[in-house]
Enzyme design. Sequence first.
Site, PDB file in Angstrom:
ATOM      1  N   ASP B  69       0.817  -1.220   0.000  1.00  0.00           N
ATOM      2  CA  ASP B  69       0.000   0.000   0.000  1.00  0.00           C
ATOM      3  C   ASP B  69       0.849   1.268   0.000  1.00  0.00           C
ATOM      4  O   ASP B  69       2.061   1.211   0.226  1.00  0.00           O
ATOM      5  CB  ASP B  69      -0.914   0.020   1.241  1.00  0.00           C
ATOM      6  N   TYR B 128       6.816 -10.038   6.750  1.00  0.00           N
ATOM      7  CA  TYR B 128       6.723  -8.591   6.910  1.00  0.00           C
ATOM      8  C   TYR B 128       7.339  -8.209   8.242  1.00  0.00           C
ATOM      9  O   TYR B 128       7.340  -8.998   9.202  1.00  0.00           O
ATOM     10  CB  TYR B 128       5.257  -8.136   6.903  1.00  0.00           C
TER      11      TYR B 128
END
Lengths: 276, 276
Positions: B69, B128
């Site tokens: 994003d 992540y």
Amino acid sequence: MEIQRYKLTIAYRGTAYHGWQKQLPNKYYKGPAPTGGLEGIPTVQETLAVAIQAVVKHQVNLVGSSRTDTGVHAKGQVAHFDTHMTQIPLIGLQRAINSRLPADIDVRRIEPVPPTFDAISSTASKRYQYFLWNDRRKPVYFSDLAWHWWHRLDVDAMKDAAARFVGTHDFASFAKSGHGRESTVRTVYACDISYRPPRFVFGVEGSGFLWNMVRIMVGTLVQVGMGTYEPEEITRMLESKDRTAAGHTAPAHGLFLQWIKFKPADVADAPQGDQN
Amino acid sequence: MEIQRYKLTIAYRGTAYHGWQKQLPNKYYKGPAPTGGLEGIPTVQETLAVAIQAVVKHQVNLVGSSRTDTGVHAKGQVAHFDTHMTQIPLIGLQRAINSRLPADIDVRRIEPVPPTFDAISSTASKRYQYFLWNDRRKPVYFSDLAWHWWHRLDVDAMKDAAARFVGTHDFASFAKSGHGRESTVRTVYACDISYRPPRFVFGVEGSGFLWNMVRIMVGTLVQVGMGTYEPEEITRMLESKDRTAAGHTAPAHGLFLQWIKFKPADVADAPQGDQN
């Protein structure tokens, strides 16, 4: 009504700002107005003054010690301002100001000082750091905090050259024209280079600095590292008192104002009252 | 004419980009178009494709593994593209592309892979990292690379809660609506928290991730640290399969795509020819 002077120690990332303060062209300045094309971009001083004024509820004259250029960062910039709002506890004042500042400016310390203290004239010495990322790989996450320069450098030659800056010299060759200072004689107390591959950190401590002085010193030292100049040539560059005799100017974004020391007499006897 | 597929490993700082790729609203998406108000801001994928095309001299279809994003960073994003320009040596190809990229995007590795390799479908697992700066002092120099959150946190409770995410669960409660995936069942292989004051690093490794999954997990873990939720409640949140049952979504700028692992079979037998 009691007026109190406060000393602020400020850290900021200069990337998004037009320097500490807009540089006003002076009679010595030949080039275009430094603000050209940058109108609308805030300065750190304006941004900080707005936050302080919102807390003390009156206009303040915020005087900074060093006019850092656009893109230059600070770990320990110092500024002072006067206010009669002395009933605000120090810690409350600091937090109130910081809560009104963006994420890239932080007031690290706030202290009451006597009216004899002046962020500019009370300065005794300053230290700048310059960060160079000497690797093929880009410093992707801090590209605005270090100069990315990939070329093998002769560290010993650079350290040899750096030592030659130490002492009291006329630094006219290491000043951007338009600095507007009567005297270009300055004393450099230390000029050191630390190298932990791939990172170079140049440290320069001195009584005062001319416009772009550290950046021209670093640019020249890097050229020594590349073999463009011999370390001995630093002495000749200083003696020639001519900007064209020195090397390139390193980019602004690798430069940090590390700390500023002040004349003890000017900061002594700070009134300890209801500020604490 | 030989066509070769290349696998790129890319590092980037997402601050200045509208994510890896513009998110196309799908039939499940209820909110405003994600590109709303952000037209004109480039994506990492567009920027990288332009650089590649300038080198290989033809249009390329650059397929990325993860659609990070806006504001999210990557240490190891992976993408693939096909070209017939196989006569360019690998190292030359990498340098030519990097020299055409801005300072905040860097191709760390480029490898020839068989046509069976697909950056999306060949993915086996991803990890992540999420960075949290837990201090009153602002992270002035990396304010866009870590979430600044100052509140005392119960680290043990957070670690207890984090462990409850490990395993195969329906993560519907930890997905932003509009993710557009048929199944919300995912397997989390690891969910660890390292704390070196004032820095928290959350690490989440899994088979795949839903939209905002890591950010909602981190936001919820921080609320556990603040005492809003008990560690045991994580299980209830997962079972409820309802976004409102979980905690807040942590901001995008603390998130880094650390690495992606691929199915060995898909990357095997890469032709070693004049690419090397």
